[in-house]
Write an enzyme that holds these catalytic residues in place. Structure first.
Site, PDB file in Angstrom:
ATOM      1  N   GLY A  10     -22.676  15.211  -4.345  1.00  0.00           N
ATOM      2  CA  GLY A  10     -21.615  14.460  -3.907  1.00  0.00           C
ATOM      3  C   GLY A  10     -20.693  15.376  -2.982  1.00  0.00           C
ATOM      4  N   GLY A  12     -17.660  14.112  -1.552  1.00  0.00           N
ATOM      5  CA  GLY A  12     -16.360  13.318  -1.453  1.00  0.00           C
ATOM      6  C   GLY A  12     -15.261  14.288  -1.545  1.00  0.00           C
ATOM      7  N   HIS A  13     -14.214  13.819  -1.926  1.00  0.00           N
ATOM      8  CA  HIS A  13     -13.193  14.717  -1.991  1.00  0.00           C
ATOM      9  C   HIS A  13     -13.207  15.824  -2.976  1.00  0.00           C
ATOM     10  CE1 HIS A  13     -11.302  10.938  -1.057  1.00  0.00           C
ATOM     11  NE2 HIS A  13     -10.159  11.640  -0.655  1.00  0.00           N
ATOM     12  N   ASP A  34     -25.050  14.363  -0.411  1.00  0.00           N
ATOM     13  CA  ASP A  34     -24.604  12.983  -0.693  1.00  0.00           C
ATOM     14  C   ASP A  34     -25.788  12.143  -0.185  1.00  0.00           C
ATOM     15  OD1 ASP A  34     -22.918  10.809  -0.906  1.00  0.00           O
ATOM     16  OD2 ASP A  34     -21.232  12.364  -0.954  1.00  0.00           O
ATOM     17  N   ARG A  83     -12.156   7.108 -10.283  1.00  0.00           N
ATOM     18  CA  ARG A  83     -11.245   6.168 -10.588  1.00  0.00           C
ATOM     19  C   ARG A  83     -10.512   5.528  -9.641  1.00  0.00           C
ATOM     20  NH1 ARG A  83      -7.749   7.109 -15.856  1.00  0.00           N
ATOM     21  NH2 ARG A  83      -7.518   9.144 -15.067  1.00  0.00           N
ATOM     22  N   ARG A  89     -11.160   5.619 -16.927  1.00  0.00           N
ATOM     23  CA  ARG A  89     -12.466   6.473 -16.858  1.00  0.00           C
ATOM     24  C   ARG A  89     -13.580   5.744 -17.366  1.00  0.00           C
ATOM     25  NH1 ARG A  89      -8.623  10.735 -18.323  1.00  0.00           N
ATOM     26  NH2 ARG A  89      -8.499  12.034 -16.577  1.00  0.00           N
ATOM     27  N   ASN A 121     -16.701  11.191 -13.895  1.00  0.00           N
ATOM     28  CA  ASN A 121     -16.284  10.683 -15.305  1.00  0.00           C
ATOM     29  C   ASN A 121     -17.079   9.367 -15.477  1.00  0.00           C
ATOM     30  OD1 ASN A 121     -14.011  11.883 -16.273  1.00  0.00           O
ATOM     31  ND2 ASN A 121     -12.915  11.418 -14.302  1.00  0.00           N
ATOM     32  N   ARG A 152      -3.302  21.924 -16.214  1.00  0.00           N
ATOM     33  CA  ARG A 152      -2.073  21.119 -16.187  1.00  0.00           C
ATOM     34  C   ARG A 152      -1.084  21.290 -17.373  1.00  0.00           C
ATOM     35  NH1 ARG A 152      -6.059  15.860 -14.918  1.00  0.00           N
ATOM     36  NH2 ARG A 152      -5.884  15.846 -12.401  1.00  0.00           N
ATOM     37  N   HIS A 176     -12.363  14.489 -22.655  1.00  0.00           N
ATOM     38  CA  HIS A 176     -11.561  14.079 -21.573  1.00  0.00           C
ATOM     39  C   HIS A 176     -10.976  12.735 -21.550  1.00  0.00           C
ATOM     40  CE1 HIS A 176     -10.032  15.186 -17.652  1.00  0.00           C
ATOM     41  NE2 HIS A 176     -10.548  14.355 -16.882  1.00  0.00           N
TER      42      HIS A 176
HETATM   43  N1  APR Z   1     -25.973  10.778  -5.166  1.00  0.00           N
HETATM   44  C1  APR Z   1     -24.917  11.582  -4.397  1.00  0.00           C
HETATM   45  N2  APR Z   1     -23.898  11.244  -4.226  1.00  0.00           N
HETATM   46  C2  APR Z   1     -23.083   9.953  -4.565  1.00  0.00           C
HETATM   47  C3  APR Z   1     -24.158   9.036  -5.169  1.00  0.00           C
HETATM   48  C4  APR Z   1     -25.406   9.556  -5.622  1.00  0.00           C
HETATM   49  N3  APR Z   1     -26.302   8.595  -6.354  1.00  0.00           N
HETATM   50  N4  APR Z   1     -23.384   7.847  -5.447  1.00  0.00           N
HETATM   51  C5  APR Z   1     -22.221   8.233  -4.903  1.00  0.00           C
HETATM   52  N5  APR Z   1     -22.364   9.593  -4.352  1.00  0.00           N
HETATM   53  C6  APR Z   1     -21.066  10.344  -3.681  1.00  0.00           C
HETATM   54  C7  APR Z   1     -20.401   9.263  -2.849  1.00  0.00           C
HETATM   55  O1  APR Z   1     -20.862   9.013  -1.579  1.00  0.00           O
HETATM   56  C8  APR Z   1     -19.054  10.138  -2.478  1.00  0.00           C
HETATM   57  O2  APR Z   1     -18.989  10.966  -1.412  1.00  0.00           O
HETATM   58  O3  APR Z   1     -20.031  10.611  -4.445  1.00  0.00           O
HETATM   59  C9  APR Z   1     -19.200  11.396  -3.848  1.00  0.00           C
HETATM   60  C10 APR Z   1     -17.829  10.940  -4.676  1.00  0.00           C
HETATM   61  O4  APR Z   1     -16.651  11.305  -3.742  1.00  0.00           O
HETATM   62  P1  APR Z   1     -15.354  10.520  -4.076  1.00  0.00           P
HETATM   63  O5  APR Z   1     -15.532   9.258  -4.262  1.00  0.00           O
HETATM   64  O6  APR Z   1     -14.427  11.231  -3.003  1.00  0.00           O
HETATM   65  O7  APR Z   1     -14.908  11.061  -5.404  1.00  0.00           O
HETATM   66  P2  APR Z   1     -14.111  12.313  -5.922  1.00  0.00           P
HETATM   67  O8  APR Z   1     -12.718  12.272  -5.837  1.00  0.00           O
HETATM   68  O9  APR Z   1     -14.657  13.471  -5.304  1.00  0.00           O
HETATM   69  O10 APR Z   1     -14.478  12.112  -7.552  1.00  0.00           O
HETATM   70  C11 APR Z   1     -15.824  12.300  -7.931  1.00  0.00           C
HETATM   71  O11 APR Z   1     -15.300  13.259 -10.020  1.00  0.00           O
HETATM   72  O12 APR Z   1     -13.107  13.395 -11.361  1.00  0.00           O
HETATM   73  C12 APR Z   1     -14.304  12.425 -10.933  1.00  0.00           C
HETATM   74  O13 APR Z   1     -13.700  10.320 -11.556  1.00  0.00           O
HETATM   75  C13 APR Z   1     -13.909  11.081 -10.582  1.00  0.00           C
HETATM   76  O14 APR Z   1     -16.234  10.511 -10.891  1.00  0.00           O
HETATM   77  C14 APR Z   1     -15.313  10.806 -10.063  1.00  0.00           C
HETATM   78  C15 APR Z   1     -16.057  12.253  -9.305  1.00  0.00           C
END
Ligand code: APR
Length: 319
Positions: A10, A12-13, A34, A83, A89, A121, A152, A176
Site C-alpha cells: 500500500g 498511499g498516504h 501498490d 475511512r 471503520r 482498518n 494521542r 481500535h
Molecule cells: N493491494 C495493494 N494495495 C492496495 C490494494 C491491494 N489489493 N487495494 C488498495 N490498495 C492501495 C491503494 O491503491 C492506495 O494506494 O492501498 C492504498 C491505501 O492508501 P490510502 O487510500 O492513501 O489510505 P491510507 O490513508 O494510507 O490508509 C490506509 O490504513 O489507517 C488505515 O483506515 C486506513 O485502511 C486504511 C489504511
C-alpha cells in the site's frame, strides 16, 4: 551485511509517509508495493531524490509485483480503502477483507519470514484475517493501533498539564475504535501516576475524562478536519516505532493488536494488549491485572471485535 528490507504494501498516504520516515531513519531498504506501479515508483523516486540533501543511505523501489517483496524482513500493510467522513471503520470491512486475502497470499509466497504490521482498518479484524490468510505464526502478525491511540492520549495529557510529551507515559488496551480501554491509572508524568497528579491539582478528573473521549475519537477528529482520507503522519510514525523494535531487537514494551490464547480470559481474536516486541516478534504478552471496570470494558471491546470477526467469517467461510 545487507540492510534490512522493509516492504510497504500500500503506497498511499500512510505507505508514502512510512517510506519517507524509514529512509530518513535509515531503518533499511524500502520496497513500496501498490496495485498499479506508477504511484509506488513515483513515491520511491521522489524519496530517493531527497537522499542527497537529507543525507540518508537507502535503496527505494516501487512495484506492482509481489515478487519484489521477496525476502522482506518487515511488511507493513496499509493496502485498502481508508475511512471517509461519516464512515465507521467497520464500514470498510468487506472491501478490505478482500484486500487482506490478496496481501496474505503475496506475503505467504514471497516473504514468509517477515514480521508483519497491519494498519488497515477495521484494525483488529483485518489483522486477524491477515494472519489467517498469510499463514504466518501469530506472534509475527500484529496490528498497529495501541501505539497510535496511546500517542494521542500522551499528546493530549502533555498539552493539558503543560509538560513535555517525553515525560508522559500512557497506554491503551482493547480494540481500535470507540471501545478502546485507556489505562488512566497507569498513565504517568515522570513516573508520577495520574491519580496522584489529579490529587495534586495538575489536572482534574473531568479534564482527564475529556481527554479519554478525545482519544477515543482521535481518528474521526482528524478525518473531519481533513475532509477526505484519514490520519497518516502519526499512524506511520507509530508503526515504525514497532518495526524498529523488531529490527533492532529492542524488547520495547508497546501495545499492539495480538492473537490472544487465554490471556485476559480471551482466545481466538486479535485485540490490543501490551507486548514485548523484539527480534522474534511478539516475545511476550504482558498480562497485567485489570480492575473490574477495566475487565468489563476490555470484554465489551473484545465482543465488538468478535462481531467483526464473525462478519469476516460470514463473508469468507474459509476463514
Ligand atoms: N493491494 C495493494 N494495495 C492496495 C490494494 C491491494 N489489493 N487495494 C488498495 N490498495 C492501495 C491503494 O491503491 C492506495 O494506494 O492501498 C492504498 C491505501 O492508501 P490510502 O487510500 O492513501 O489510505 P491510507 O490513508 O494510507 O490508509 C490506509 O490504513 O489507517 C488505515 O483506515 C486506513 O485502511 C486504511 C489504511
Amino acid at each position: 551485511m545487507p540492510r534490512p528490507k522493509i516492504a510497504l504494501i500500500g503506497a498511499g498516504h500512510i505507505g508514502g509517509t512510512l517510506a519517507h520516515l524509514a529512509a530518513l531513519r535509515e531503518l533499511g531498504d524500502v520496497t513500496l508495493f501498490d496495485v498499479t506501479a506508477g504511484t509506488p515508483r513515483g513515491k520511491a523516486l521522489d524519496i530517493a531524490e531527497a537522499a542527497p540533501p537529507a543525507g540518508f543511505d537507502a535503496v527505494l523501489t516501487g512495484t506492482d509485483s509481489y515478487a519484489d517483496i521477496e525476502g522482506a524482513d518487515i511488511c507493513i500493510v496499509t493496502a485498502g480503502v481508508p475511512r471517509k467522513p461519516g464512515m465507521t471503520r467497520d464500514d470498510l470491512l468487506s472491501v478490505n477483507l478482500g484486500v487482506m486475502k490478496a496481501v496474505g497470499d503475496g506475503i505467504r509466497t514471497h516473504a514468509p519470514g517477515a514480521f508483519v504490521i497491519c494498519i488497515t482498518n477495521p484494525l483488529d479484524a483485518m489483522t486477524w484475517a491477515l494472519q489467517r490468510y498469510s499463514g504466518l505464526p501469530a506472534e509475527r502478525v500484529v496490528g498497529m493501533a495501541g501505539v497510535l491511540d496511546s500517542a494521542r492520549m500522551r499528546h493530549f495529557l502533555a498539552l493539558d498539564m503543560g509538560v513535555s510529551v517525553k515525560d508522559v507515559s500512557a497506554f491503551v488496551l482493547g480494540g481500535h475504535g470507540d471501545t478502546m480501554v485507556p489505562m488512566i491509572r497507569h498513565a504517568t508524568v515522570a513516573g508520577i501516576p495520574l491519580p496522584e497528579l489529579i490529587a495534586a491539582g495538575w489536572t482534574t478528573a473531568e479534564r482527564v475524562d475529556a481527554i479519554v473521549e478525545r482519544t477515543r475519537n482521535g481518528g474521526a477528529e482528524i478525518g473531519a478536519l481533513l475532509g477526505t482520507g484519514s490520519a497518516y503522519y502519526a499512524p506511520a510514525t507509530a508503526a515504525l516505532e514497532m518495526a524498529e523494535a523488531v529490527l533492532k531487537d529492542q524488547k520495547r514494551v508497546l501495545p499492539c493488536s495480538c492473537r490472544l490464547s487465554g490471556e485476559f480470559g480471551q482466545s481466538g481474536l486479535n485485540i490490543g494488549v501490551l507486548t514485548i516486541l523484539g527480534a522474534a516478534g511478539v516475545e511476550r504478552i504482558v498480562e497485567l491485572s485489570l480492575t473490574e471496570d477495566e475487565q468489563r470494558e476490555f470484554e465489551a471491546s473484545a465482543a465488538a471485535v468478535r462481531t467483526l470477526i464473525g462478519a469476516c467469517r460470514a463473508l469468507d467461510p474459509a476463514l
